[in-house]
Design a protein around this motif. Structure first.
Motif, short mmCIF file in Angstrom:
data_model
loop_
_atom_site.label_atom_id
_atom_site.label_comp_id
_atom_site.label_asym_id
_atom_site.label_seq_id
_atom_site.Cartn_x
_atom_site.Cartn_y
_atom_site.Cartn_z
N PHE A 1 34.82 9.43 57.99
CA PHE A 1 34.30 10.78 57.78
C PHE A 1 33.55 11.26 59.02
O PHE A 1 33.73 12.40 59.47
CB PHE A 1 33.37 10.80 56.57
N MET A 2 32.71 10.41 59.61
CA MET A 2 31.95 10.81 60.80
C MET A 2 32.88 11.10 61.98
O MET A 2 32.61 12.01 62.77
CB MET A 2 30.92 9.74 61.17
N ARG A 3 33.95 10.33 62.10
CA ARG A 3 34.93 10.62 63.17
C ARG A 3 35.56 12.00 62.95
O ARG A 3 35.76 12.76 63.91
CB ARG A 3 36.00 9.53 63.22
N ALA A 4 35.85 12.32 61.70
CA ALA A 4 36.43 13.63 61.39
C ALA A 4 35.42 14.75 61.69
O ALA A 4 35.80 15.84 62.14
CB ALA A 4 36.86 13.69 59.92
N VAL A 5 34.14 14.49 61.45
CA VAL A 5 33.09 15.47 61.78
C VAL A 5 33.05 15.69 63.29
O VAL A 5 33.04 16.83 63.77
CB VAL A 5 31.71 14.99 61.28
#
Length: 463
Positions: free
Chosen positions: A224-228
């Protein structure tokens, strides 16, 4: 003097002596009297000030030290370590419950219960577990990510479910409903960021009448953080983590992150739990029996189902010599010695808790409650998890005349917590030599954990 007058005289004595102990601090005086001073079932005080409480605690810790023998601490040494809240500070439930035979409560500050399965019966059973734990003075954490999202069909008269997020209010109500005599209950509810209800979960406390008895946190995954960071689409799915999800939903990860930030800014909720980072650095998570589910209400310790934290804290401020002067320094040798003593007392606390839980089981009203406490007893006996932490970091840095966010302060902080880690594990190894390792211990299971790998070579060899 009649009984009522005599009792009032005793109360005034407790107030006077406690206020003298705290050098006139009314808040500290009130907290001790209402929450921790030993009193019988009729409300009569059996302790006049915290010094009496520390004698009570020292006697019980000493009893466990004598039981195990070995390189034991004396009662006098234990008292010197905990008196005055100066160095080692057993936290709320241990302070209140150790040696207190007037109430039948747990010494665990907090417990995590198993996540409810996706059925009304399981949802209600979790609520029952919460109530039985709250009544014994425990705070509780639970995760609701297994429950189906809003609008999903159900085979009952409702037709569709109100969603996983909506049951947070039910659990919050249970927390507010069960009184704890001088303290309110504490509850953490978490949800995985990959759950299709996550946006409702993030915003649900904007209605200030909802979920008023719980803290809530989002379990954040690395993907999720990579997608952010890359401003990408992110797939929500149910069941969470399934290779063959029944429900999927695509969202903009950055939009969800901004919702979290804005909500936390405006309402202080939700918190965030960097879940992949937590589990990667948690040796207990390597064991199948101790897979991490949620955290305690203040989020300082992630726990598996029916495991608990028995908290002892070390006061960092009081290891600063010549505070607020150019000669100020942190006494790392004394700190390391204190950490080893605190770890020893933490293991003693596990033993004291097992005794308390056994007593609770004997007093249980129902088979369900007895089964609940048996799970806690097994987790304590087989995992022997300790909850050793610190407080007073900001005060310690101020005494050292260091700005909280300065590079120099960060170097000192790294050394403080490096010492804590090394010396706590060192004493844990010493205890394992004296008392035997915890029953579930297996070096092959945990040796590749990222946290274990970060330990000094000498400590890894000891383990």
């Amino acid at each position: 003097m009649n009984r009522k007058e005599l009792e009032m005289s005793k109360i005034e004595t407790v107030k006077r002596e406690t206020k003298e102990y705290f050098k006139g601090d009314d808040l500290a005086t009130n907290v001790f009297i209402t929450k921790y001073a030993l009193r019988d079932k009729a409300g009569a005080f059996h302790e006049k000030n915290p010094n009496d409480m520390h004698k009570r605690l020292s006697a019980e810790f000493s009893r466990i030290e004598d039981k195990f023998g070995g390189n034991k601490m004396s009662k006098e040494d234990i008292f010197d370590s905990i008196k005055g809240f100066n160095k080692i500070v057993p936290q709320g439930s241990p302070m209140y419950g150790i040696g207190n035979n007037f109430v039948n409560i747990s010494l665990s500050n907090c417990v995590v219960v198993d996540s409810p399965d996706d059925s009304i019966s399981s949802i209600m059973d979790s609520g029952k577990d919460l109530a039985n734990l709250f009544k014994r003075r425990c705070g509780v954490g639970l995760d609701i990510s297994k429950l189906r999202p809003e609008g999903t069909p159900v085979s009952n008269s409702a037709g569709t479910t109100t969603g996983a997020w909506s049951f947070a209010d039910f659990y919050s109500y249970v927390c507010r409903m069960v009184g704890q005599n001088g303290r309110r209950g504490a509850l953490m509810i978490s949800m995985d960021v990959r759950h299709p209800d996550i946006e409702q979960f993030i915003k649900m406390k904007h209605d200030l009448t909802k979920v008023t008895g719980a803290n809530v946190s989002v379990k954040i995954s690395d993907d999720f953080m990579r997608a952010v960071e890359n401003d990408e689409e992110f797939t929500l799915s149910y069941p969470v983590g399934s290779d063959n999800p029944k429900i999927t939903k695509s969202v903009c990860a950055l939009d969800v992150w901004q919702q979290i930030v804005e909500s936390a800014t405006n309402t202080a909720e939700p918190g965030i739990l960097m879940w992949d980072n937590i589990t990667k650095n948690l040796p207990a998570h390597e064991y199948e029996a101790y897979k991490t589910i949620c955290t305690n209400p203040c989020a300082e310790i992630p726990l598996s189902a029916y495991d608990s934290c028995r908290l002892i804290s070390v006061n960092l401020k009081n290891f600063v010599s010549s505070p607020f002067t150019d000669r100020a320094s942190f006494n790392f040798d004394e700190f390391g010695d204190t950490v080893r003593k605190a770890m020893r007392l933490s293991d003693d606390l596990v033993e004291l808790e097992i005794e308390k839980v056994t007593s609770i089981m004997e007093a249980c009203d129902t088979d369900d409650e007895k089964a609940l406490w048996l799970k806690l007893k097994d987790a304590a006996a087989n995992g022997r998890r300790t909850g050793l932490g610190t407080h007073g970091l900001a005060d310690a840095l101020a005494c050292l005349r260091l700005r909280y966010d300065s590079d120099e302060a960060i170097k000192v902080i790294d050394k403080i917590y490096g010492t804590l880690k090394t010396e706590a594990y060192r004493e844990s190894c010493n205890l394992a030599v004296e008392r035997g390792p915890f029953p579930h211990f297996d070096w092959e299971t945990e040796k590749n954990n990222a946290f274990i790998k970060s330990l000094p070579e000498e400590i890894k060899e000891m383990i």
